[in-house]
Design an enzyme around this catalytic site. Structure first.
Site, PDB file in Angstrom:
ATOM      1  N   TYR A  74      -5.019  14.011 -12.570  1.00  9.21           N
ATOM      2  CA  TYR A  74      -6.049  12.977 -12.349  1.00  9.21           C
ATOM      3  C   TYR A  74      -7.412  13.557 -11.972  1.00  9.21           C
ATOM      4  O   TYR A  74      -8.301  12.816 -11.565  1.00  9.21           O
ATOM      5  CB  TYR A  74      -5.591  12.007 -11.239  1.00  9.21           C
TER       6      TYR A  74
ATOM      7  N   PRO B 116       0.822  -1.211   0.000  1.00  5.77           N
ATOM      8  CA  PRO B 116       0.000   0.000   0.000  1.00  5.77           C
ATOM      9  C   PRO B 116       0.857   1.264   0.000  1.00  5.77           C
ATOM     10  O   PRO B 116       1.922   1.302   0.622  1.00  5.77           O
ATOM     11  CB  PRO B 116      -0.777  -0.114   1.316  1.00  5.77           C
ATOM     12  N   GLY B 117       0.400   2.258  -0.715  1.00  2.00           N
ATOM     13  CA  GLY B 117       1.054   3.565  -0.678  1.00  2.00           C
ATOM     14  C   GLY B 117       0.056   4.595  -0.185  1.00  2.00           C
ATOM     15  O   GLY B 117       0.027   4.976   0.986  1.00  2.00           O
ATOM     16  N   ARG B 118      -0.832   4.980  -1.099  1.00  6.96           N
ATOM     17  CA  ARG B 118      -1.798   6.046  -0.829  1.00  6.96           C
ATOM     18  C   ARG B 118      -2.553   5.867   0.498  1.00  6.96           C
ATOM     19  O   ARG B 118      -2.658   6.807   1.289  1.00  6.96           O
ATOM     20  CB  ARG B 118      -2.812   6.071  -1.972  1.00  6.96           C
TER      21      ARG B 118
ATOM     22  N   CYS C 248       1.994  29.882 -14.159  1.00  6.50           N
ATOM     23  CA  CYS C 248       1.561  30.615 -15.353  1.00  6.50           C
ATOM     24  C   CYS C 248       0.786  29.721 -16.305  1.00  6.50           C
ATOM     25  O   CYS C 248       1.203  29.546 -17.456  1.00  6.50           O
ATOM     26  CB  CYS C 248       2.771  31.205 -16.044  1.00  6.50           C
TER      27      CYS C 248
END
Ligand code: LLP
Length: 438
Positions: free
Chosen positions: A326, A285-287, A351
């Site tokens: 995303y 797992p990351g998120r 910008c």
């Protein structure tokens, strides 16, 4: 009169340990956010350390390991910061790295090499050598070409997994799906058989098992179970790494994604049904380990009230690319403000028109100088931050028990200039090799 944004402290998107002090000010890890900003300025990333620890503990409970080896590997790409990795190392996690750079960061965070697993669909000789020299626990092989490279480079026994393309289409943003047919990741069924034969016959490579990862920000459990089934018919192995991918909630309006417990139950249930009973199950797992632990705080630099209200802040797509890449929604709030709500577009300092952090945010009538808190910035914001328009990247603070530590300092213009040079390219350089000139 509403008291600020529709979600107060303790809501579903601020770090779980947020609260209010006796003066009604927002706190994270017991630290008054306004006080911290006076010390470190904005933009700044504030991480609740206990939220990291609690998330890690939930994963360790849900995926118990039968021995001292980890079954949960933090996908460091989500927040590749040594201090964050140190917290996870202390909590008993392993670490997934996808490059020599992430490997160096994991080692700097005190992760033991044997608890590191290396990924990547285009690992170079240098990266594979770095992994072999460090003595990482597992290398996840993504192609037959990578097996050729390993064959040339390996000098001692090395455990490997083979990454399979499970042909599972995950319901997520197209850029974040990885396990569908036609994905660049993993071995096709024909190549997998060749890779299995080659690794099983290799004197130094030890084939531990298979790997599959179907994508990121997935909020349904069936695709994960689908990947388990796809692995089942490919032979019997000691280890199955089922990847990461459990999604996070970014706004209070989004439905609550399944928790770690439900995710583990579905995965382990599918594993019991389809995989050998004695097999080790790993996840990466990351998120879901880091997303909610952090907020990014900005200062409002200008407010333009016309057909729309544009609230410009001192950061943007340099420190948070998620909305641009995303279309990730965020739910900001004006720090410690008690004013009527107003619909605003929060835009960055860069910008281009695409530099919009949030469209239609309900904010407590923002004013120049206000601090704006954007929750759920713990995953992938730090790792995809950049210097567009010469923006200096924000510092990272770990907050716990009323104390805060700066664990990544603010970038400076000197940092921006640090790689500038004027080095003539000559034969001596070629003789020394490219790496020495990096
Ligand atoms: N394992 C592998 C092999 C991966 O490629 C990933 C993420 C993970 C584990 C962790 O997935 P997670 O649990 O974090 O969903 N750049 C995008 C995210 C792309 C994720 C890539 N791989 C973003 O900024 O949101």
């Amino acid at each position: 009169m509403s008291r600020e944004a529709p979600h107060g402290a303790g809501s579903s998107v601020l770090p779980p340990g947020s609260g209010r002090d006796d003066r009604g000010r927002l706190t994270i890890g017991g630290c008054a956010v306004g006080e911290l900003l006076r010390a470190v300025g904005t933009p700044a990333v504030l991480v609740e350390e206990d939220a990291l620890r609690d998330a890690a503990r939930a994963y360790v409970r849900a995926f118990p390991s039968p021995d001292a080896r980890p079954s949960v590997y933090f996908a460091s790409k989500a927040f590749p910061c040594p201090a964050v990795i140190r917290v996870f190392a202390q909590e008993g996690l392993g670490c997934d790295v996808a490059s020599a750079g992430e490997l160096a960061i994991a080692l700097a965070g005190g992760m033991a090499p044997e608890r590191i697993l290396m990924h990547g669909n285009a690992k170079t000789d240098e990266e594979l050598s770095a992994a072999l020299v460090a003595g990482v626990g597992l290398i996840v092989v993504d192609s037959l070409d990578e097996l050729d490279r390993l064959d040339r480079l390996v000098r001692e026994r090395q455990a490997v997994l083979l990454r399979v393309n499970p042909a599972v289409a995950a319901p997520t943003h197209a850029a974040m799906a990885t396990g569908h047919e036609g994905s660049k990741f993993g071995l096709s069924p024909a190549h997998l058989q060749i890779a299995i034969d080659r690794t099983q016959r290799h004197p130094l490579l030890r084939l531990e098992g298979l790997h599959a990862h179907v994508g990121s920000q997935i909020t349904e459990l069936e695709p994960f179970a689908g990947a388990v089934e796809a692995l089942a018919g490919l032979g019997r192995f000691a280890t199955y790494d089922l990847g990461g991918g459990l999604g996070a909630r970014y706004t209070p309006e989004q439905p609550e994604p399944p928790g770690v417990q439900a995710y583990a139950q579905r995965l382990l249930d599918a594993a019991r049904r389809h995989l050998p009973p004695e097999a080790r199950i790993l996840v990466e797992p990351g998120r879901s380990l880091v997303a909610r632990s952090a907020v990014t705080v900005y200062t409002v630099v200008s407010v333009k009230r016309a057909a729309r209200t544009f609230v410009s802040v001192d950061g943007g797509m340099g420190d948070n690319l998620e909305p641009m890449l995303y279309q990730t929604p965020f739910a900001p709030l004006v720090l410690d403000a008690e004013r009527p709500l107003e619909r605003c577009d929060v835009v960055g300092r860069h910008c281009e028109t695409g530099d919009r952090l949030v469209e239609g945010a309900m904010l407590a009538s923002p004013r120049v100088g206000d601090a704006l808190v954007v929750p759920v910035t713990g995953a992938y914001c730090y790792s995809t931050s950049n210097n567009y328009n010469g923006a200096c990247r924000p510092p990272v603070l770990l907050c716990s028990g009323g104390r805060a530590r700066i664990v990544v300092r603010r970038e400076t213009t000197a940092d921006l200039l640090a790689r500038s040079c004027d080095v003539p390219v000559g034969p001596e350089m070629l003789a020394q090799g490219v790496a020495t000139w990096q």
